[in-house]
Design a protein around this motif. Structure first.
Motif, PDB file in Angstrom:
ATOM      1  N   VAL A 151       0.819  -1.203   0.000  1.00 13.17           N
ATOM      2  CA  VAL A 151       0.000   0.000   0.000  1.00 13.17           C
ATOM      3  C   VAL A 151       0.860   1.262   0.000  1.00 13.17           C
ATOM      4  O   VAL A 151       0.337   2.362   0.122  1.00 13.17           O
ATOM      5  CB  VAL A 151      -0.974   0.026   1.200  1.00 13.17           C
ATOM      6  CG1 VAL A 151      -1.918  -1.146   1.137  1.00 13.17           C
ATOM      7  CG2 VAL A 151      -0.216   0.041   2.508  1.00 13.17           C
ATOM      8  N   LEU A 207       3.330   2.433   2.087  1.00 13.44           N
ATOM      9  CA  LEU A 207       3.672   3.194   3.279  1.00 13.44           C
ATOM     10  C   LEU A 207       5.145   3.041   3.650  1.00 13.44           C
ATOM     11  O   LEU A 207       5.707   3.896   4.313  1.00 13.44           O
ATOM     12  CB  LEU A 207       2.791   2.755   4.460  1.00 13.44           C
ATOM     13  CG  LEU A 207       1.305   3.070   4.317  1.00 13.44           C
ATOM     14  CD1 LEU A 207       0.562   2.697   5.583  1.00 13.44           C
ATOM     15  CD2 LEU A 207       1.107   4.543   4.022  1.00 13.44           C
ATOM     16  N   LYS A 215       4.520   9.076   2.070  1.00 13.23           N
ATOM     17  CA  LYS A 215       3.143   8.766   2.440  1.00 13.23           C
ATOM     18  C   LYS A 215       3.078   8.104   3.811  1.00 13.23           C
ATOM     19  O   LYS A 215       2.160   8.357   4.597  1.00 13.23           O
ATOM     20  CB  LYS A 215       2.535   7.833   1.379  1.00 13.23           C
ATOM     21  CG  LYS A 215       1.058   7.552   1.539  1.00 13.23           C
ATOM     22  CD  LYS A 215       0.579   6.646   0.409  1.00 13.23           C
ATOM     23  CE  LYS A 215      -0.824   6.128   0.643  1.00 13.23           C
ATOM     24  NZ  LYS A 215      -1.181   5.050  -0.315  1.00 13.23           N
ATOM     25  N   THR A 241       0.985   9.430   6.971  1.00 12.24           N
ATOM     26  CA  THR A 241      -0.003   8.572   7.616  1.00 12.24           C
ATOM     27  C   THR A 241       0.285   8.438   9.103  1.00 12.24           C
ATOM     28  O   THR A 241      -0.626   8.484   9.931  1.00 12.24           O
ATOM     29  CB  THR A 241      -0.006   7.193   6.961  1.00 12.24           C
ATOM     30  OG1 THR A 241      -0.223   7.341   5.563  1.00 12.24           O
ATOM     31  CG2 THR A 241      -1.114   6.327   7.535  1.00 12.24           C
ATOM     32  N   GLN A 274      -0.924  11.510  10.749  1.00 17.47           N
ATOM     33  CA  GLN A 274      -2.385  11.513  10.810  1.00 17.47           C
ATOM     34  C   GLN A 274      -2.881  10.548  11.869  1.00 17.47           C
ATOM     35  O   GLN A 274      -3.858  10.796  12.560  1.00 17.47           O
ATOM     36  CB  GLN A 274      -2.969  11.088   9.462  1.00 17.47           C
ATOM     37  CG  GLN A 274      -2.843  12.099   8.352  1.00 17.47           C
ATOM     38  CD  GLN A 274      -3.452  11.553   7.074  1.00 17.47           C
ATOM     39  OE1 GLN A 274      -3.341  10.364   6.776  1.00 17.47           O
ATOM     40  NE2 GLN A 274      -4.113  12.407   6.318  1.00 17.47           N
TER      41      GLN A 274
END
Lengths: 343, 343
Positions: free
Chosen positions: A61, A63, A76, A80, A83
């Motif tokens: 994905v 990351l 990313k 993430t 976040q």
DNA sequence: ATTAAAGGGACGTTTTGAGACCCAAAAGGA
DNA sequence: TCCTTTTGGGTCTCAAAACGTCCCTTTAAT
């Protein structure tokens, strides 16, 4: 708005565990990168294979990057992680100051109980409860070997552990070091017994004389009982320890005047299972003993440090900066505020 | 805050599908309860076994009760459904008015494009795009049989479907009814062909004469070609249809003066694949034809109704109230506002 | 040069999810 | 009243996924 994440808890409780796990993996990679599969697995208490499926998924994905030298967060992935931090914090009731402290010390989590132990000694009850909650959250079901150390803090916290911890688990408490030479009520053997009693589980003892020849030591290790306990220690699933002030501990442990003045010269501020650290987190002395060594700590999946009170702030910070990144710190507002103020 | 759910999309993209699915299951149970496993599975296009594991899970976490007469939401389930609604809405870019409209009509989802088709005929382009997006989201990969009906709206929307819809899918468009008796450009056979052309996929035709004896009809059905198409229709994976004004449609379909005055007497307002409804959503007349019947619609996993323009508000509401609950409505602001104002 | 740690391949076992049945009980329509 | 439909639930099987367990080559550090 954001605080209402209960829907996910309702509709997909198991997702939370997965998300938490992936978050912790990302966090560890962020701190240790580049880092390998195996060491990560040990740190988080996963099997190597499970860690592999997780990391392969995270790579898929986008990351993390997986290179020859280890795993790294992608752009990313970092976004993430940022976040995710407040989300995880909300879900697990982590306050802002707790995540600040954990980030500052680069450890998995800090738990802060209200108050200042220096002036409110009864706070050790809260500390014990917090430790109990942490253990309940992190210890897997089934058999668990837990290595515990001694100290005033530890002995006052031990009686707060609850028997429900032992439900669906099989806890075995073992002492981190041979206990001769300290007053009996605060040595790790005693703490072991107290914790086992509070949780209705089992414990082992370890009595080793100090200052014996290495010849004699070898034969002692061959002793079945002692050897077993040492095996337990190196294979333990969790470690619970405290952090002490260097001067006080040097005195209590009966170090020679010579050594003590050396520690003063080198500005030792913290003591932790026999190791002394200065303010720059450098290890400057080690009491030679059998038992868990500092370098073993990295291989233990779960590490809990219990230390509270404003007076311990310096010691906590000195040790914690180089503590294994999977560590949890159970402390109080007195220590936490003092550490963050000096930041 | 709440709008930033992108973290979950980053760390666990597949969770969103699961959550969406569970949400839809809860929603359907809320509307149809008590309802059984099988009928739910058909409505949502899942296999019976998958639906079983899902519902058993939902029962386990205490969101639904599962008794002998079917499944019902628990208190917690209703709360979760309410909590979930805005979350799902945010994730899938559903506006407040869209979810209001969907809730009012008790259908799975309403998609509203800006404007009013009555005064802006070019809006059919937006409607077509919206339909295309909806199909892309809902149609599973692999083979899909799609039954389409005729009408001005349908024919103007058909050309907006894109070839990417057919990527990793194998679409087959079949007409919902035999097409003789209507002007050729708006009959379902033509729409079929247009959609197949736009998506670079395949289509079938169905030509049946009107008003033949049942004897003759039986022999027609035996015809291999016709029989195949009828099989496709009853086993189709999706239905796309429109909704018309009763009076206009009665005239266009060439009903007798007698029938038309009957419809006027009974205050018919809506027409939908040959059925006429009054304002109270009661079916008051049915043009006898071969093809998909109203009662078959419940068994089709995905149903898309395309109808827009303020002038169609009454018709949409009249039909939609009894439309299958898995329906999606593609409409415009003109119709949507008018429907919600009369609420 | 040696060693430890990195990713990755390979293989067998275990677990889980799903398909495909069947069943008895309850509900509902004729 | 009977008969059909629909309900939840039981069970067997199979394939895919996850996992435990080795082993390999490469690479960086000592």
């Amino acid at each position: 708005m954001l605080n209402n994440l209960s829907w996910i808890e309702n509709i997909a409780p198991d997702f939370l565990k997965v998300i938490r796990q992936r978050y912790e993996i990302l966090q560890q990679i962020s701190w240790l990168s580049p880092v390998g599969r195996r060491s990560l697995a040990i740190k988080l208490g996963l099997s190597e294979r499970s860690m592999r499926t997780e990391t392969e998924y995270l790579k898929q994905v986008g990351l993390i990057d997986i290179g020859r030298r280890g795993m790294t967060l992608t752009e990313k992935g970092e976004q993430t992680l940022e976040q995710l931090a407040p989300v995880i914090a909300k879900v697990y009731n982590v306050s802002q100051i707790e995540s600040d402290l954990a980030a500052h010390l680069q450890i998995a989590r800090a738990v802060i109980v209200p108050g200042n132990t220096d002036v409110q000694p009864h706070l050790s009850k809260s500390l014990g409860d917090a430790l109990n909650d942490a253990l309940k959250l992190l210890l897997p079901l089934g058999r668990n070997i837990i290595t515990v150390f001694g100290g005033v803090t530890m002995s006052s916290v031990a009686s707060q552990l609850s028997p429900t911890l032992n439900r669906h688990r099989d806890l075995l408490f073992v002492p981190g070091r041979g206990g001769l030479g300290e007053s009996v009520e605060i040595q790790s053997n005693t703490v072991c017994q107290m914790m086992a009693n509070s949780t209705h589980s089992h414990y082992r003892t370890l009595y080793l004389p100090e200052n014996v020849s290495s010849e004699a030591m070898k034969s002692l290790i061959k002793d079945e009982n002692i050897g077993d306990v040492l095996d337990f220690i190196s294979n333990s699933d969790a470690v619970i320890h405290s952090i002490g002030d260097a001067q006080i501990m040097a005195k209590r442990r009966g170090l020679s005047l010579e050594t003590r003045s050396m520690l003063t010269d080198k500005k030792a501020v913290a003591e932790c299972f026999g190791y002394f650290f200065n303010q720059q987190s450098q290890m400057i002395y080690k009491i030679p003993r059998i038992g868990l060594q500092l370098e073993d700590l990295n291989r233990i999946p779960r590490v809990f440090a219990v230390a509270a009170g404003q007076s311990k702030a310096l010691a906590i910070e000195a040790y914690m900066k180089h503590a294994p990144s999977q560590s949890w710190l159970i402390t109080d507002e007195g220590a936490a505020n003092s550490i963050l103020k000096g930041k």
